[in-house]
Design an enzyme around this catalytic site. Sequence first.
Site, short mmCIF file in Angstrom:
data_model
loop_
_atom_site.label_atom_id
_atom_site.label_comp_id
_atom_site.label_asym_id
_atom_site.label_seq_id
_atom_site.Cartn_x
_atom_site.Cartn_y
_atom_site.Cartn_z
N HIS A 1 6.70 -1.09 2.82
CA HIS A 1 6.59 -2.40 3.11
C HIS A 1 5.78 -3.38 2.23
O HIS A 1 4.57 -2.86 1.96
CB HIS A 1 6.15 -2.60 4.70
CG HIS A 1 5.06 -1.93 5.06
ND1 HIS A 1 4.57 -0.43 5.04
CD2 HIS A 1 3.88 -2.27 5.24
CE1 HIS A 1 3.51 -0.34 5.63
NE2 HIS A 1 3.00 -1.63 5.69
N HIS B 1 6.77 3.91 5.96
CA HIS B 1 7.62 3.10 5.49
C HIS B 1 7.32 2.12 4.43
O HIS B 1 6.65 1.31 4.74
CB HIS B 1 8.32 2.42 6.78
CG HIS B 1 9.80 1.82 6.82
ND1 HIS B 1 10.69 1.80 7.73
CD2 HIS B 1 10.32 1.26 5.67
CE1 HIS B 1 11.74 1.15 7.42
NE2 HIS B 1 11.62 0.78 6.07
N GLN C 1 0.76 -1.09 0.17
CA GLN C 1 -0.03 -0.03 0.06
C GLN C 1 0.89 1.25 0.02
O GLN C 1 1.48 1.39 0.93
CB GLN C 1 -1.17 -0.04 1.23
CG GLN C 1 -1.99 -1.22 1.23
CD GLN C 1 -2.53 -1.60 2.46
OE1 GLN C 1 -1.65 -1.90 3.34
NE2 GLN C 1 -3.71 -1.64 2.60
N HIS D 1 3.69 -6.67 2.29
CA HIS D 1 2.98 -7.88 2.90
C HIS D 1 3.16 -9.22 2.08
O HIS D 1 2.83 -9.01 0.92
CB HIS D 1 1.71 -7.77 3.12
CG HIS D 1 1.16 -6.54 3.90
ND1 HIS D 1 0.86 -6.56 5.25
CD2 HIS D 1 1.18 -5.26 3.71
CE1 HIS D 1 0.63 -5.57 5.98
NE2 HIS D 1 0.70 -4.40 4.91
#
Length: 183
Positions: free
Chosen positions: A96, A94, A83, A98
Site C-alpha cells: 500500500h 498488503h 513501507q 500512503h
Amino acid sequence: MSALLFSTFDVSRQVFYRSGLAAAIVNLKPIVPGHVLVIPTRVVPRLADLKHDELASLMASVQHVGRIIERVYAADGLTIACQDGKAAGQTVPHVHFHLLPRKLQGDHFANNDDVYPALERAEGDLSGALRRVPQPLQMDADEDRKPRTLEDMETEARWLQTFFEQAENGSGSKEVHTKNKVD
C-alpha cells in the site's frame, strides 16, 4: 462490485476509486486531512510480488489519485510513501502507498520530515488494531488521532468518489472543494 480486501480486512465501504488492478481507500486514522491509501486489488504482501501489469496499474493509480487528492484538499504537493516489508515498518501484509496532501503554508508538519515518524507510528499501530476490531470497524486511537467510524469513512469515500466521477466525465471543475479537518 466484488469485495475489496486490505490483507484480510474487508474495506469495500472505504473505496472511492477503482481501476482494474488497483483501488484507493480512505484511511481509518488519517495523519492529515486527505491521507488515503492506494492498494493493489489482489492481496500481495510485497512490492516485488506484484506482476508487471499490477505494478503499472498501481503506480498509474497513485498518480491519478494523487492528482485529484491534491486538488480536492488544496495541497501544494504530496508525500507518497510505501513501507515495503517488516524491516521497513510495514505491518499490514498488503502492498500500500500512503498519499498525504501537503501545504507550503499551514502544513500539519512544521518540519517537513516529521511526517515519516508519524507514518511509522501509524503503520505500527494498524495491524494489531485491525485484528482486535469487530465489525463495524472501531479502533483504539494513538496519540490525538481518533479512529473514525465505518460510516464516517464511507461518507468520505462517497464524497471523494464524486471528484473521480467528474474527472471521468470530463467535467472536473477547477473549483477547489476542500475538507480542512480530519473527520
